[in-house]
Each structure stands twice: as C-alpha cells, then as structure tokens.
Design an enzyme around this catalytic site. Structure first.
Site, PDB file in Angstrom:
ATOM      1  N   MET A 192       1.548 -68.342   2.399  1.00  0.00           N
ATOM      2  CA  MET A 192       2.475 -68.716   1.326  1.00  0.00           C
ATOM      3  C   MET A 192       3.720 -69.366   1.924  1.00  0.00           C
ATOM      4  SD  MET A 192       2.026 -65.947  -1.685  1.00  0.00           S
ATOM      5  CE  MET A 192       3.087 -64.707  -0.992  1.00  0.00           C
ATOM      6  N   HIS A 223       6.440 -67.380  10.208  1.00  0.00           N
ATOM      7  CA  HIS A 223       7.078 -66.768  11.370  1.00  0.00           C
ATOM      8  C   HIS A 223       6.040 -66.696  12.483  1.00  0.00           C
ATOM      9  CE1 HIS A 223       4.827 -63.317  10.024  1.00  0.00           C
ATOM     10  NE2 HIS A 223       5.448 -63.348   8.852  1.00  0.00           N
ATOM     11  N   GLU A 224       6.434 -66.097  13.589  1.00  0.00           N
ATOM     12  CA  GLU A 224       5.561 -66.065  14.771  1.00  0.00           C
ATOM     13  C   GLU A 224       4.220 -65.386  14.457  1.00  0.00           C
ATOM     14  OE1 GLU A 224       4.465 -67.387  17.963  1.00  0.00           O
ATOM     15  OE2 GLU A 224       6.386 -68.160  17.241  1.00  0.00           O
ATOM     16  N   GLY A 225       4.215 -64.429  13.533  1.00  0.00           N
ATOM     17  CA  GLY A 225       2.959 -63.765  13.149  1.00  0.00           C
ATOM     18  C   GLY A 225       1.969 -64.768  12.565  1.00  0.00           C
ATOM     19  N   HIS A 226       2.451 -65.621  11.664  1.00  0.00           N
ATOM     20  CA  HIS A 226       1.569 -66.650  11.094  1.00  0.00           C
ATOM     21  C   HIS A 226       1.082 -67.593  12.201  1.00  0.00           C
ATOM     22  CE1 HIS A 226       4.016 -65.917   7.310  1.00  0.00           C
ATOM     23  NE2 HIS A 226       2.789 -65.825   6.856  1.00  0.00           N
ATOM     24  N   LYS A 259      -3.915 -58.303  10.229  1.00  0.00           N
ATOM     25  CA  LYS A 259      -4.132 -56.871   9.958  1.00  0.00           C
ATOM     26  C   LYS A 259      -2.913 -56.222   9.333  1.00  0.00           C
ATOM     27  CE  LYS A 259      -7.250 -55.511  13.690  1.00  0.00           C
ATOM     28  NZ  LYS A 259      -7.431 -54.439  14.684  1.00  0.00           N
ATOM     29  N   ASP A 292      -1.564 -56.948   6.596  1.00  0.00           N
ATOM     30  CA  ASP A 292      -1.972 -56.736   5.204  1.00  0.00           C
ATOM     31  C   ASP A 292      -3.403 -56.200   5.229  1.00  0.00           C
ATOM     32  OD1 ASP A 292       0.420 -57.855   3.845  1.00  0.00           O
ATOM     33  OD2 ASP A 292      -0.172 -59.634   4.951  1.00  0.00           O
ATOM     34  N   GLN A 330      -5.461 -56.072   2.004  1.00  0.00           N
ATOM     35  CA  GLN A 330      -5.852 -57.436   1.625  1.00  0.00           C
ATOM     36  C   GLN A 330      -7.022 -57.917   2.480  1.00  0.00           C
ATOM     37  OE1 GLN A 330      -3.109 -60.885   0.731  1.00  0.00           O
ATOM     38  NE2 GLN A 330      -3.470 -61.351   2.873  1.00  0.00           N
ATOM     39  N   ARG A 371       9.299 -61.282   4.459  1.00  0.00           N
ATOM     40  CA  ARG A 371      10.311 -60.528   3.700  1.00  0.00           C
ATOM     41  C   ARG A 371      11.385 -59.908   4.600  1.00  0.00           C
ATOM     42  NH1 ARG A 371       5.652 -59.906   0.067  1.00  0.00           N
ATOM     43  NH2 ARG A 371       6.275 -60.939  -1.865  1.00  0.00           N
TER      44      ARG A 371
HETATM   45  O1  PAF Z   1      -1.183 -63.018   2.705  1.00  0.00           O
HETATM   46  C1  PAF Z   1      -0.731 -63.981   2.059  1.00  0.00           C
HETATM   47  O2  PAF Z   1       0.160 -64.709   2.507  1.00  0.00           O
HETATM   48  C2  PAF Z   1      -1.295 -64.278   0.679  1.00  0.00           C
HETATM   49  O3  PAF Z   1      -1.635 -63.097   0.016  1.00  0.00           O
HETATM   50  C3  PAF Z   1      -2.480 -65.263   0.697  1.00  0.00           C
HETATM   51  C4  PAF Z   1      -3.668 -64.690   1.439  1.00  0.00           C
HETATM   52  C5  PAF Z   1      -2.048 -66.564   1.346  1.00  0.00           C
HETATM   53  C6  PAF Z   1      -2.917 -65.561  -0.728  1.00  0.00           C
HETATM   54  O4  PAF Z   1      -1.906 -66.141  -1.474  1.00  0.00           O
END
Ligand code: PAF
Length: 285
Positions: free
Chosen positions: A26, A30-33, A144, A146, A149, A183
């Site tokens: 979304m 950050h570094e995690g992404h 991990k 999330d 999810q 966040r």
């Molecule tokens: O983890 C997220 O950033 C969101 O839940 C995702 C998987 C991109 C879905 O909108």
C-alpha cells in the site's frame, strides 16, 4: 523501473516475462518492504511491485484518508531494490464500479485482527485476488509481520487453486526490536521510545514457553497487563499454533516449538501488531 497504472499497460509488460515475482503493497515503503522486493528478485526474472491503498480493507474509523501517500520516495526505494515494474493503479482502475463480489475469508478471518478490524480480511483477500488476476505472477512475497494475512492469503491460493507460490519473508526490525511498519511513522518520539516493548513482551512469552511454561493463558494475561501498565491498550496477546493459528492445547500434542506469540495493541492513536516464533523458523508459515 517502468511505472504503469492501467490493467492494459500491465498486461503488455508482464507478458514479456516467464516468471513474475510479485510484491503487493500500500506504499509508504520502508526497509521491510524493500527486503521483500530483494527476496522477490531471487524467485523471478521480473519483479513487479504494486502500490494501492485499498479502501476495502479500512474500517470507517480507520486511517484510510490519512494513510501516507509517498509515491516519489517509494519509487526511489523500489528502483534501488531492483524492481522492474511498478503497478500503481487509481481507485477508478481497481474499482470502476462498486465491488459487489467479495472473497469471504475463512473463520480465521474473524479472529485476532478480524475481531478488532471487522471486514479487514474480506478487503485484503478481495484486492489480493484482483491483483493476482491482473499481475498473473508465478510467485508472490508476503511478510511474516502480518502473519494472519500471510496464512489467509496462502489458504486462499490453495483453496482457489491459484498457480502461485507464496513466499514468506522474515520481519525486518529496528535495532531495538521494533518491527518496521508504515504506521511507525505516526508515533511521537516518546511513543517511538516505548514501542519496542510490544516485541519484548511477545519475545518474553516465547522464551518462557521455550523454557517449559505451558500455562499459556497466564502468560497471555501477564503480557497484556505489562503493556497496559506502560500505557498501551492491548487488543490481544495470544499464543497460537503455527499451523492454522488455532488455540494450542497445553497438555496435548502441540509441540511448543511450533507455537507463535501474536500481539496487537494501541500506543496513543497508533495500533501496532507483531508476532514471534517460540523457536525462530520452526513454526509453519
Ligand atoms: O499488507 C499490505 O500492505 C496489504 O494488506 C496488501 C497485501 C497490499 C493488500 O492491500
């Protein structure tokens, strides 16, 4: 890195590759992404990221409007992480008409995060399924952090026979243990100093289990109380089995090495979540 915003442009690009590895996000990266992006590189000849703030997964009192949109710096990070293609659709492109067909998540979707964020997993599964259909990846990487999810998306892929391999990536933490999260940017300096306590509490419970404690309910309530004593409003601190995140049986067959400790709590106006394995790497993803 090429940037596209429509399904047609996306299809024209992805058809050129034989193995697409996809990381949905979304934004506000950050570094995690970026570590998810780097891991994706090992799984495909093309890495596709998406940035889409998905209205469907936000509750009416959540932060959809104030969720940071940081496209320029996100693109710089994605370039640095070697992403080939960014899909950044508009809301009109993703939801040209109201999304009446939704994925109904499994019962696990109404527990933990689902209890405190009703409709969250319906929104996540629906957008992830749409993104999978648009990007048509062979591999998709989820963090991990999330954990619920990750499990629910993995289950959706299995039960709908989607030909996609789901790769689970380790949580990236700051030096003081705080899990990186978009966040975290909402925290005041005082809250940022306090925030690593969530990880410390979860790790403390995990270590107590590893040393032989089996009174999970006491460990959970002590964990919640410790957070509350330091000004947090805990939603949950729970011990769950790595397989399916079900409640473990202290006296039965659930090997403690397979357990996960998960927590979610509000610090000021910011809700943080985290989880740890009792034995890192042992629990199922
Ligand atoms: O983890 C997220 O950033 C969101 O839940 C995702 C998987 C991109 C879905 O909108």
């Amino acid at each position: 890195m090429k940037i596209v915003s429509t399904a047609a442009e996306l299809a024209a690009q992805t058809s050129r590759w034989s193995r697409v590895a996809f990381v949905p996000t979304m934004g506000n990266l950050h570094e995690g992404h970026l570590s998810l992006m780097r891991q994706a590189r090992a799984h495909g000849d093309c890495v596709v990221a998406s940035i889409f703030v998905n209205r469907l997964q936000f509750g009416p009192n959540e932060d959809f409007d104030r969720y940071p949109r940081t496209m320029e710096s996100d693109c710089t990070g994605l370039e640095r992480a070697g992403v080939d293609l960014l899909f950044a659709p508009t809301e009109q492109e993703m939801y040209p008409v109201p999304q009446l067909y939704r994925v109904q998540p499994p019962p696990l979707g109404s527990e933990l995060e689902g209890t405190f964020r009703p409709g969250f997993f319906d929104g996540v599964c629906t957008v992830v399924l749409k993104l999978f259909n648009l990007v048509q990846p062979q591999v998709a990487v989820f963090g991990k952090k999330d954990r619920q999810q990750l499990k629910i998306v993995r289950g959706m892929v299995q039960q709908f026979n989607l030909p996609i391999e789901i790769v689970a990536a380790e949580t990236v933490r700051a030096d003081d243990g705080l899990a990186l999260s978009s966040r975290n940017g909402y925290l005041t300096p005082e809250e940022r100093a306090e925030a690593p306590r969530l990880h410390r509490v979860l790790r403390g419970i995990a270590d107590a289990i590893a040393s032989g404690r089996r009174d999970y309910a006491n460990l959970e309530s002590d964990g919640r109380a410790e957070l509350a004593r330091h000004g947090w409003k805990p939603d949950y601190v729970v011990v769950r089995h790595g397989l399916g995140l079900r409640i473990p049986h202290p006296e039965a067959f659930d090997h403690p090495n397979l357990l996960i400790v998960l927590g979610a709590a509000k610090l000021g106006a910011t809700r943080l979540i985290d989880n740890v394995d009792v034995v890192p790497g042992h629990a199922r993803d």
